[in-house]
Design a protein around this motif. Sequence first.
Motif, short mmCIF file in Angstrom:
data_model
loop_
_atom_site.label_atom_id
_atom_site.label_comp_id
_atom_site.label_asym_id
_atom_site.label_seq_id
_atom_site.Cartn_x
_atom_site.Cartn_y
_atom_site.Cartn_z
N PRO A 25 1.01 -1.42 -0.21
CA PRO A 25 0.00 0.14 -0.14
C PRO A 25 0.96 1.18 -0.24
CG PRO A 25 0.28 -0.82 2.26
CD PRO A 25 0.76 -1.81 1.48
N VAL A 26 0.23 2.38 0.19
CA VAL A 26 1.26 3.89 -0.44
C VAL A 26 1.04 3.45 1.71
CG1 VAL A 26 0.80 5.76 -0.57
CG2 VAL A 26 -0.45 4.91 -2.17
N LEU A 27 2.08 4.63 1.97
CA LEU A 27 2.20 4.75 2.88
C LEU A 27 2.97 5.70 3.77
CD1 LEU A 27 5.55 0.59 3.84
CD2 LEU A 27 3.12 1.45 4.27
N LEU A 28 1.93 5.66 4.63
CA LEU A 28 2.11 7.93 4.69
C LEU A 28 2.46 7.46 6.39
CD1 LEU A 28 -0.76 8.90 2.99
CD2 LEU A 28 1.97 9.23 2.54
N ALA A 29 3.20 8.93 6.79
CA ALA A 29 3.21 8.97 8.32
C ALA A 29 2.59 10.46 9.41
CB ALA A 29 4.69 8.51 8.96
N GLY A 30 3.17 9.96 10.47
CA GLY A 30 2.63 11.57 11.09
C GLY A 30 1.38 12.07 11.23
N SER A 31 0.96 13.18 11.34
CA SER A 31 -0.61 14.01 11.74
C SER A 31 -0.94 13.88 10.33
CB SER A 31 -0.29 15.08 12.60
OG SER A 31 -1.57 15.81 12.52
N ASP A 32 0.46 14.57 9.47
CA ASP A 32 -0.44 14.74 7.98
C ASP A 32 -0.70 13.16 7.30
OD1 ASP A 32 -0.14 16.94 8.38
OD2 ASP A 32 2.07 17.49 6.87
N GLY A 33 -0.27 12.20 7.56
CA GLY A 33 -0.28 10.50 7.50
C GLY A 33 -1.60 11.10 7.00
N ILE A 34 -1.95 10.16 8.48
CA ILE A 34 -3.40 10.14 9.13
C ILE A 34 -4.34 10.81 8.59
CG2 ILE A 34 -4.64 9.97 11.33
CD1 ILE A 34 -2.10 7.93 11.18
N CYS A 35 -4.48 12.18 8.45
CA CYS A 35 -5.06 13.02 7.77
C CYS A 35 -5.45 12.44 6.79
CB CYS A 35 -5.13 14.65 8.18
SG CYS A 35 -5.37 14.92 9.32
N ALA A 36 -4.66 12.53 5.58
CA ALA A 36 -4.80 11.61 4.23
C ALA A 36 -5.23 10.37 4.14
CB ALA A 36 -3.16 12.05 3.61
N ALA A 37 -4.76 9.34 5.27
CA ALA A 37 -5.42 8.18 4.98
C ALA A 37 -7.42 8.95 4.92
CB ALA A 37 -4.90 7.84 5.78
N ALA A 38 -7.83 9.66 6.47
CA ALA A 38 -8.69 9.97 6.51
C ALA A 38 -9.47 10.67 5.23
CB ALA A 38 -8.71 11.19 7.70
N ALA A 39 -8.79 11.06 4.92
CA ALA A 39 -9.64 11.98 3.48
C ALA A 39 -9.33 11.24 2.02
CB ALA A 39 -8.86 13.18 3.24
N TRP A 40 -9.10 9.87 2.46
CA TRP A 40 -8.96 8.83 1.23
C TRP A 40 -9.67 9.12 0.12
CZ3 TRP A 40 -4.35 7.98 -0.50
CH2 TRP A 40 -3.62 7.17 -0.89
N ALA A 41 -9.61 9.68 -1.20
CA ALA A 41 -10.59 9.20 -2.06
C ALA A 41 -12.10 8.82 -2.17
CB ALA A 41 -9.58 9.80 -3.85
N SER A 42 -11.24 7.17 -2.00
CA SER A 42 -12.14 6.02 -2.62
C SER A 42 -12.30 5.93 -1.43
CB SER A 42 -11.35 5.07 -2.71
OG SER A 42 -10.32 4.63 -2.10
N ALA A 43 -12.92 6.24 -0.13
CA ALA A 43 -13.60 5.83 1.10
C ALA A 43 -14.87 6.52 0.98
CB ALA A 43 -12.48 6.10 2.29
N ASP A 44 -15.66 5.79 1.34
CA ASP A 44 -17.29 5.78 1.28
C ASP A 44 -17.18 6.53 2.92
OD1 ASP A 44 -17.17 5.55 -0.80
OD2 ASP A 44 -17.65 3.30 -0.45
N LEU A 45 -17.17 5.90 3.56
CA LEU A 45 -17.23 6.29 5.23
C LEU A 45 -15.82 5.88 6.21
CD1 LEU A 45 -19.43 6.22 7.43
CD2 LEU A 45 -19.38 3.70 7.67
N VAL A 46 -15.78 6.74 6.76
CA VAL A 46 -14.94 7.05 8.12
C VAL A 46 -14.78 6.27 9.19
CG1 VAL A 46 -12.14 8.00 8.58
CG2 VAL A 46 -13.55 8.85 6.96
N VAL A 47 -14.45 5.29 10.05
CA VAL A 47 -14.29 4.96 11.04
C VAL A 47 -13.26 5.67 12.08
CG1 VAL A 47 -14.77 3.44 12.76
CG2 VAL A 47 -15.32 2.65 10.20
N THR A 48 -13.87 6.70 12.93
CA THR A 48 -12.58 7.03 13.94
C THR A 48 -12.74 6.78 15.00
OG1 THR A 48 -14.75 8.81 14.78
CG2 THR A 48 -13.31 9.49 12.69
N GLY A 49 -11.82 5.42 15.28
CA GLY A 49 -11.44 4.83 15.85
C GLY A 49 -9.74 5.14 17.14
N ILE A 50 -9.01 6.95 16.72
CA ILE A 50 -8.11 6.94 17.37
C ILE A 50 -8.80 7.53 18.72
CG2 ILE A 50 -6.15 8.93 17.57
CD1 ILE A 50 -6.39 8.47 14.55
N VAL A 51 -7.98 7.29 19.56
CA VAL A 51 -8.68 7.39 21.21
C VAL A 51 -8.52 9.05 21.28
CG1 VAL A 51 -8.48 6.93 23.65
CG2 VAL A 51 -8.31 5.58 22.02
#
Length: 401
Positions: free
Chosen positions: A79-105
């Motif tokens: 997979p594409v590998l990302l890191a840090g706060s910006d990487g987490i945000c990019a995964a949250a906004a990933w284009a092909s995603a329909d629903l984001v499950v926010t399980g970060i505490v």
Amino acid sequence: MKALSILGSTGSIGTQTLEIVDDFPELFKVVALTAGKNLDLLVKQIQRHRPEVVALADPNSIAELQERLTSCGAALKPPVLLAGSDGICAAAAWASADLVVTGIVGCAGLLPTLAAIRAGKDLALANKETLIAAGPVVLPELEKSGSRLLPADSEHSAIFQCLQGTPWADSARLSTGIAPPGLRRIQLTASGGAFRDWDPADLSKATVADATSHPNWSMGRKITVDSASLMNKGLEIIEAHYLFGLDYNEIEIVIHPQSIIHSMVELADSSVLAQLGWPDMKLPLLYCLSWPQRLETPWRRLDLTEVAELTFRKPNPAMYPCMDLAYAAGRAGGTMPAVLNAANEQAVAMFLEERIQFLDIPKLIERTCAKHQQELRADPSLADVLAVDSWARQITAEAAP
């Protein structure tokens, strides 16, 4: 098929969501995962679900993850590998995603949740701190983007499910600041936590082992301490206010030791609707993922004759001082709930490290909130929320006895 981005995939919410994906592979697929330091489990999740992108909170772990994935061989498309706060945000906004499950505490989930909202994604919200700390910021963003927010924690999911029988159900737009038509009162049920049967006078002797021994189920240490102090319900009161638009006077806590009724709503005609089930986070998560449909499952069915009795009592303020602190912070509004949340996270962390006593938790929170009173921002920006979050943690740490 619904494509999912799962934030916090190796935690409790993430692993249970992936179990649901395994149960319904024809309905759900995983396109994005984010995680912390549990690389052993993350690699297994990547091998099984083949996400398009994976983001790690710690950039220093990327090289190790890359090496582990390479050792899996050619059968695994990396997979594409990302890191840090910006990487987490990019995964949250990933284009092909329909629903984001926010399980970060904790408050760490705020920025990726906002990234998902700004990308127009629907959310299964398991991170309560997003609304507690930043409700005044999040609500306008939801209105602007049109994202649909679905509550994934058991209490707010119960309320959401009960409201499906009302005229409001067709729109199901939460977090508008306006209560659904006909909703008069919310009752959030609470197990009462580890100390529900203690004498308040004995709390001065409570140890970390005592506070982290939940009478009903096994959870993470922080949330178990919050359950013992009832701060978990205090935070849920604030979240319920932002989700469902009711005044704080109409949101109550009820101690329900059996944890079978997950919350109740009272409607204008005095009818009370409740959602019942065995205490299992997979049910509210499944409802978020499948809403507005109901999926048939092989899960254990509720037998009230097995439960035998359902009991209720009012929480004792002497036992649970954090409850009144949460009401006060919610009513103060603005940046005060963010200060409450941050002070609690810091105080609980110090308690778990045995640097303070259990009864120091509400004392430190109250002191930090009082110091913030003169600096409260009634209409905060995201920068304001992040600033007071950092400030409250520092002030709470410095005030430790």
